[in-house]
Design an enzyme around this catalytic site. Structure first.
Site, PDB file in Angstrom:
ATOM      1  N   ARG A   9       4.639 -15.090   1.703  1.00 57.03           N
ATOM      2  CA  ARG A   9       3.568 -16.070   1.900  1.00 57.03           C
ATOM      3  C   ARG A   9       2.218 -15.468   1.506  1.00 57.03           C
ATOM      4  O   ARG A   9       1.190 -16.092   1.665  1.00 57.03           O
ATOM      5  CB  ARG A   9       3.527 -16.526   3.371  1.00 57.03           C
ATOM      6  CG  ARG A   9       4.803 -17.193   3.843  1.00 57.03           C
ATOM      7  CD  ARG A   9       4.688 -17.699   5.274  1.00 57.03           C
ATOM      8  NE  ARG A   9       5.981 -17.817   5.922  1.00 57.03           N
ATOM      9  CZ  ARG A   9       6.836 -18.819   5.745  1.00 57.03           C
ATOM     10  NH1 ARG A   9       6.543 -19.802   4.919  1.00 57.03           N
ATOM     11  NH2 ARG A   9       7.981 -18.847   6.386  1.00 57.03           N
ATOM     12  N   ASP A  72      10.065  -5.506  -1.280  1.00 56.23           N
ATOM     13  CA  ASP A  72       9.362  -4.719  -0.276  1.00 56.23           C
ATOM     14  C   ASP A  72       8.758  -3.564  -1.040  1.00 56.23           C
ATOM     15  O   ASP A  72       9.404  -2.974  -1.915  1.00 56.23           O
ATOM     16  CB  ASP A  72      10.289  -4.224   0.834  1.00 56.23           C
ATOM     17  CG  ASP A  72       9.498  -3.687   2.019  1.00 56.23           C
ATOM     18  OD1 ASP A  72       8.431  -4.257   2.322  1.00 56.23           O
ATOM     19  OD2 ASP A  72       9.925  -2.701   2.635  1.00 56.23           O
ATOM     20  N   ASP A 158      -4.580  -0.813  -3.616  1.00 57.26           N
ATOM     21  CA  ASP A 158      -4.992  -0.766  -5.018  1.00 57.26           C
ATOM     22  C   ASP A 158      -6.324  -0.044  -5.256  1.00 57.26           C
ATOM     23  O   ASP A 158      -6.462   0.674  -6.249  1.00 57.26           O
ATOM     24  CB  ASP A 158      -5.076  -2.180  -5.611  1.00 57.26           C
ATOM     25  CG  ASP A 158      -3.710  -2.780  -5.918  1.00 57.26           C
ATOM     26  OD1 ASP A 158      -2.701  -2.055  -5.819  1.00 57.26           O
ATOM     27  OD2 ASP A 158      -3.655  -3.975  -6.273  1.00 57.26           O
TER      28      ASP A 158
END
Length: 200
Positions: A9, A72, A158
């Site tokens: 989601r 994952d 990131d």
């Protein structure tokens, strides 16, 4: 058009996965788990990325009767023996709090010299069919960790992972550049022929 459910989601992840999979196979109807709000989220009780990806994919495939793709992924830091690993999204104790997770990790690495800041993003991507058929593939993006976040693209860790051979962090790359080299990009491109084989 074949519908495939992406077992997430997270809007950032849905956008990323759509871009990767659609580039390889534009004739799939890819929807996120938010299209099925009645399906509860799956607890990630596995001890590996692959186990968690399979748990999510199987749960969604069973609940929707459709092929389901899940992943994952996380950040694995060498000097922390691979941590945060499968706990990456909840490293600070609050699931999905990217900033808190990142701040805690940087605090834990404060005294670690550049020479010992090697890390990699790892991803396991799984396909599960309603009949129980399953496949898993994996990808990795090697890099080093910056001492402070740089860039405002991407999500998660990131802003602190600098891919090997680049001078920018993953958060400074364009979506196309990131998808071309990312752990998730590698895993999902490897999953495309599996989807073609099992889904058509």
């Amino acid at each position: 058009m074949t519908r495939i459910v992406l077992a997430t989601r997270n809007p950032g992840k849905i956008t990323e996965l759509r871009a990767i999979l659609t580039a390889a196979r534009p004739d799939y109807d890819l929807v996120g788990a938010d299209a099925y709000p009645e399906v509860p989220d799956v607890k990630e009780t596995g001890v590996t990325f692959a186990e968690n990806a399979l748990l999510k994919a199987h749960a969604l495939a069973q609940a929707t009767g459709l092929p389901a793709v899940a992943d994952d992924s996380g950040l694995c830091v060498d000097v922390l023996n691979g941590a945060p690993g499968i706990f990456s999204a909840r490293w600070s104790g609050r699931h999905g709090d990217d900033r808190a997770n990142l701040d805690l990790l940087l605090a834990q690495l404060t005294d670690i010299d550049d020479a010992h800041r090697a890390a990699h993003f790892a991803c396991a991507a799984a396909l599960a069919l309603p009949d129980g058929t399953e496949r898993v593939v994996e990808g990795r993006l090697l890099g080093t960790l910056r001492h402070a976040p740089v860039g405002d693209g991407g999500f998660g860790y990131d802003p602190i992972l600098q891919p090997l051979g680049d001078t920018r962090t993953c958060a400074q790359l364009t979506a196309e550049e990131k998808n071309a080299i990312s752990h998730r990009g590698q895993a999902f491109r490897a999953l495309v022929p599996v989807v073609r084989e099992l889904v058509g």
